[in-house]
Scaffold this motif. Sequence first.
Motif, PDB file in Angstrom:
ATOM      1  N   GLY A 181       0.764  -1.148   0.045  1.00 45.06           N
ATOM      2  CA  GLY A 181       0.044   0.069   0.080  1.00 45.06           C
ATOM      3  C   GLY A 181       0.871   1.316  -0.074  1.00 45.06           C
ATOM      4  N   PRO A 182       0.102   2.502   0.161  1.00 43.15           N
ATOM      5  CA  PRO A 182       0.948   3.771   0.297  1.00 43.15           C
ATOM      6  C   PRO A 182       1.865   3.836   1.265  1.00 43.15           C
ATOM      7  CG  PRO A 182      -1.380   3.979   0.157  1.00 43.15           C
ATOM      8  CD  PRO A 182      -1.316   2.458   0.488  1.00 43.15           C
ATOM      9  N   ALA A 183       3.200   4.274   0.853  1.00 47.60           N
ATOM     10  CA  ALA A 183       4.465   4.228   1.948  1.00 47.60           C
ATOM     11  C   ALA A 183       4.099   4.921   3.523  1.00 47.60           C
ATOM     12  CB  ALA A 183       5.554   5.079   1.311  1.00 47.60           C
ATOM     13  N   PRO A 184       3.272   5.919   3.487  1.00 41.57           N
ATOM     14  CA  PRO A 184       3.012   6.345   4.857  1.00 41.57           C
ATOM     15  C   PRO A 184       2.294   5.563   5.698  1.00 41.57           C
ATOM     16  CG  PRO A 184       2.739   8.248   3.082  1.00 41.57           C
ATOM     17  CD  PRO A 184       2.907   6.847   2.266  1.00 41.57           C
ATOM     18  N   GLN A 230       4.282   6.930  16.088  1.00 43.88           N
ATOM     19  CA  GLN A 230       4.413   8.065  15.329  1.00 43.88           C
ATOM     20  C   GLN A 230       5.187   7.863  13.928  1.00 43.88           C
ATOM     21  OE1 GLN A 230       7.150  10.711  17.333  1.00 43.88           O
ATOM     22  NE2 GLN A 230       5.625  11.414  18.952  1.00 43.88           N
ATOM     23  N   VAL A 231       4.767   8.362  13.018  1.00 41.36           N
ATOM     24  CA  VAL A 231       5.157   8.471  11.755  1.00 41.36           C
ATOM     25  C   VAL A 231       6.009   9.713  11.475  1.00 41.36           C
ATOM     26  CG1 VAL A 231       4.972   8.261   9.288  1.00 41.36           C
ATOM     27  CG2 VAL A 231       3.708   6.815  10.927  1.00 41.36           C
ATOM     28  N   GLN A 232       7.333   9.882  11.207  1.00 44.16           N
ATOM     29  CA  GLN A 232       7.965  10.986  11.012  1.00 44.16           C
ATOM     30  C   GLN A 232       8.150  11.524   9.447  1.00 44.16           C
ATOM     31  OE1 GLN A 232      11.490  10.460  13.331  1.00 44.16           O
ATOM     32  NE2 GLN A 232      10.250  11.557  15.184  1.00 44.16           N
ATOM     33  N   VAL A 233       7.839  12.561   9.314  1.00 40.91           N
ATOM     34  CA  VAL A 233       8.014  12.958   7.964  1.00 40.91           C
ATOM     35  C   VAL A 233       8.690  14.364   7.654  1.00 40.91           C
ATOM     36  CG1 VAL A 233       6.740  13.481   5.610  1.00 40.91           C
ATOM     37  CG2 VAL A 233       5.667  11.806   7.160  1.00 40.91           C
ATOM     38  N   LEU A 234       9.403  14.566   7.008  1.00 42.66           N
ATOM     39  CA  LEU A 234      10.138  15.653   6.696  1.00 42.66           C
ATOM     40  C   LEU A 234       9.591  16.022   5.425  1.00 42.66           C
ATOM     41  CD1 LEU A 234      13.648  14.840   7.551  1.00 42.66           C
ATOM     42  CD2 LEU A 234      12.330  16.390   8.726  1.00 42.66           C
ATOM     43  N   VAL A 235       9.286  17.622   5.446  1.00 47.03           N
ATOM     44  CA  VAL A 235       8.742  18.508   4.313  1.00 47.03           C
ATOM     45  C   VAL A 235       8.959  19.880   4.263  1.00 47.03           C
ATOM     46  CG1 VAL A 235       6.599  18.597   5.180  1.00 47.03           C
ATOM     47  CG2 VAL A 235       6.458  18.743   2.854  1.00 47.03           C
ATOM     48  N   ARG A 262       1.172  16.986   2.212  1.00 48.58           N
ATOM     49  CA  ARG A 262      -0.059  17.723   2.531  1.00 48.58           C
ATOM     50  C   ARG A 262      -1.057  17.028   3.290  1.00 48.58           C
ATOM     51  NH1 ARG A 262       1.815  20.825  -1.625  1.00 48.58           N
ATOM     52  NH2 ARG A 262       0.418  19.750  -3.468  1.00 48.58           N
ATOM     53  N   GLU A 263      -1.548  15.886   2.857  1.00 51.75           N
ATOM     54  CA  GLU A 263      -2.383  15.112   3.558  1.00 51.75           C
ATOM     55  C   GLU A 263      -2.023  14.567   5.048  1.00 51.75           C
ATOM     56  OE1 GLU A 263      -3.525  11.454   1.336  1.00 51.75           O
ATOM     57  OE2 GLU A 263      -4.164  12.643  -0.326  1.00 51.75           O
ATOM     58  N   LEU A 264      -0.653  14.334   5.051  1.00 56.38           N
ATOM     59  CA  LEU A 264      -0.155  13.972   6.199  1.00 56.38           C
ATOM     60  C   LEU A 264       0.042  15.253   7.183  1.00 56.38           C
ATOM     61  CD1 LEU A 264       2.798  11.431   5.509  1.00 56.38           C
ATOM     62  CD2 LEU A 264       0.577  10.949   6.450  1.00 56.38           C
ATOM     63  N   ALA A 265       0.287  16.327   6.828  1.00 54.73           N
ATOM     64  CA  ALA A 265       0.271  17.548   7.471  1.00 54.73           C
ATOM     65  C   ALA A 265      -0.969  18.115   8.074  1.00 54.73           C
ATOM     66  CB  ALA A 265       0.959  18.616   6.550  1.00 54.73           C
ATOM     67  N   HIS A 342       8.601  19.598  10.577  1.00 52.94           N
ATOM     68  CA  HIS A 342       8.800  17.969  10.990  1.00 52.94           C
ATOM     69  C   HIS A 342       7.368  17.434  11.383  1.00 52.94           C
ATOM     70  CE1 HIS A 342      10.865  15.114  13.872  1.00 52.94           C
ATOM     71  NE2 HIS A 342      10.328  14.566  12.630  1.00 52.94           N
ATOM     72  N   LEU A 343       6.664  16.816  10.395  1.00 55.28           N
ATOM     73  CA  LEU A 343       5.593  16.220  10.711  1.00 55.28           C
ATOM     74  C   LEU A 343       5.532  14.819  11.582  1.00 55.28           C
ATOM     75  CD1 LEU A 343       3.939  16.711   7.240  1.00 55.28           C
ATOM     76  CD2 LEU A 343       4.259  18.455   9.310  1.00 55.28           C
ATOM     77  N   GLN A 344       4.883  14.824  12.530  1.00 54.63           N
ATOM     78  CA  GLN A 344       4.456  13.634  13.257  1.00 54.63           C
ATOM     79  C   GLN A 344       3.124  13.334  13.296  1.00 54.63           C
ATOM     80  OE1 GLN A 344       6.241  15.202  16.914  1.00 54.63           O
ATOM     81  NE2 GLN A 344       8.118  13.800  16.486  1.00 54.63           N
ATOM     82  N   GLN A 345       2.765  11.938  13.289  1.00 55.05           N
ATOM     83  CA  GLN A 345       1.350  11.437  13.298  1.00 55.05           C
ATOM     84  C   GLN A 345       1.085  10.573  14.447  1.00 55.05           C
ATOM     85  OE1 GLN A 345       0.061   9.794   9.626  1.00 55.05           O
ATOM     86  NE2 GLN A 345      -2.026  10.196  10.179  1.00 55.05           N
ATOM     87  N   PRO A 346       0.670  11.078  15.537  1.00 55.37           N
ATOM     88  CA  PRO A 346       0.568  10.368  16.817  1.00 55.37           C
ATOM     89  C   PRO A 346      -0.913  10.259  17.264  1.00 55.37           C
ATOM     90  CG  PRO A 346       0.952  12.389  17.450  1.00 55.37           C
ATOM     91  CD  PRO A 346       1.062  12.566  16.235  1.00 55.37           C
TER      92      PRO A 346
END
Length: 498
Positions: A181-184, A230-235, A262-265, A342-346
Motif C-alpha cells: 500500500g502507500p508508503a506512509p 508516530q510516523v515522522q515526515v520531513l517536508v 500535505r495530507e499527512l500535514a 517536521h510532521l508527526q502523526q501520533p
Amino acid sequence: MSELAPPAHPAVRRVQRLEAVRAREQQISRLMVEQRLDLEALATEDLAGLGARYVADELALLWRRSPRQARNRLDSARAFAAFPAVHALVGDGTWLIDHADAAVDELIRTGLTHDEQRQVLELVLSRRVTLTPWEVRAAVRTAAVVLYPDAAAEAAERAQTDRDVRMYADRPGEATLLAYGPAPAVAAMLASLDALTFPPAPEETRTVAQRRFDTLYDLVCGKAHPEQWQVQVLVGAATVRGEDEAPAEVVGLGAIPAAQARELAAGGTLRRVVVADRTGRLLAVDDRVHRPDHAPSEVAAVRRPAQVAEQQEPVEPDPDAPSAEDLAWYDGQLDRDALYAHLQQPTEPCGHDEAAPVGPVHVLRSWSPEALGTVLRRMHTEPVRHLDLHTDAYAVPARLKRHLVLRDRTCVFPGCPRTALRCDKDHLIPWPRGSTSEANLADECEHHHQGKHDCLTVQRLPDGTFRWTTPAGLSADRPPRPVLDAWSYRLTSPDEAV
C-alpha cells in the motif's frame, strides 16, 4: 618472494589481501559488464536467418539452461546495456556490478520512458557517485520523484487503489504475509509495531524480527492493543502551504509526492526544522510543538488499556529558555527559503469511553484550515528557539537527540541503513573526557557501536564527515547528510543548478 626474505608483517599481509579482494571484485564486475554488452550485441545480430526471436534458445544450448532462464538473462542484459554512464562507472572502478544493478533496476521500476530514466540517472550522478548499492537505490527513487512528481503522484494513487494483504505458502510449515500500500500507511503500521516492540525488556531473548512478528500476531488476533505511535515526515514548509511541489520524505522509506505530504500535514503534529544554507545542513530544531486543534467527528477510535495510557508522557517544550541574544543571532542566520516542517502523526487521548472502562479512546486529530494556516505563518516568521546542545551529564537530553536524528539520518557507518531513530547516541571521545554535545555525539547502530569499542576507530571531521578506519588501516568516509534528500536533489537538478 625470496625464501630468505622475512615473512610479511600480519598487518601488511592483511592490507595486501584486502587490495587483492578489491582488484578481483573490480575485475569480476568489468567482465560481467562486457558479457552483458556481448549479449545485447547477439540479440541485435541477424546471422544466417537467426533472428532475435531465437537468440535465447541458442544461449540456452550454450549455457545448458532452460530457454526461460536464458530469456530472462538476455532481457536483463539488454536493459542494462541501455545506460552507458553506468558501464563507465564500472569500467573505471568507481562502482561494482552490485551498484550498477541497483541503479538500473530502480530506473526500470520507475516506469518512466527511457529518456526520462536517463535524466534521472544524470541527476543522481551529478551529486555523488561514491554510494553503496542501498544508497544508489534511494538516490534513484528520490531523483525520480523530484524530476517527475506527476508520475510519482500517479504511483501513489495506484498504491492506494491496489492496497492489499496477501498470503503466500512458501514451504511445508512456512508462509509469508505481505502488506502492500502507500508508503506512509506502511510506515504507520511498522511504527505501531515498534511502539510495542521497543525498547526490549532486559531479559528479552528474541530478535527484533521475532518480536515484530509476535507483536503483529498479537495485534491482529486481538491479544494486544496499539500503543502510541508516530510516523515522522520531513517536508518543506512551502510545500505544506501549497506554494511548492517539492517532495517530502518519510523517515526510513524515502521520498513521497507533495500531495501525500500535505495530507499527512493535515493530521500531524508540526515541529519546525531549519537549515542554514543550500546544502541542507541542519541549523536548529525548534523546541515548540504545534498540535492539531481538533479531532474529526467520524474517525475510527482505538482502545488502549488505562495502565498503558498512564505511562505515556506528553511531549512538552524543553525547559531551557533561550536568551534574547540567542534568538537574535539565530534569526539573523536563517535562510528563509529552507524552512522545514517536521510532521508527526501520533494518536492523541480523547477522554474516556464510558462504555469501555478499560481505558481511554485514542483518535487521530486533524488541523482545521484556519489553524494550520496560522501555525505555518507563525513558524515562518517567528525566530527559532535555540536550545543549548551541550550538557555536563552523561545522559543525552531529548533536545540533543532530536538534533542528532535529523543531522545524521542513519547510522554514521558508511552505507549502514539503520535509521538514526533506532541508533545509540555514542560519545566519539568517551565521557567525561569528551563532552555530551552535538560535536562529540554520533548515531551508531548497536553493531557498529560495539565495533567502535572493539577494533574500529571513528572521528568527525570539521565539515561533519565521519571517517572510519579498520585495524588494517582501511579508511572510508561517510559525508554529512542533508536534512531532506529531495531538497538537495532539487537544487542540483539541471534547471536549478547554480
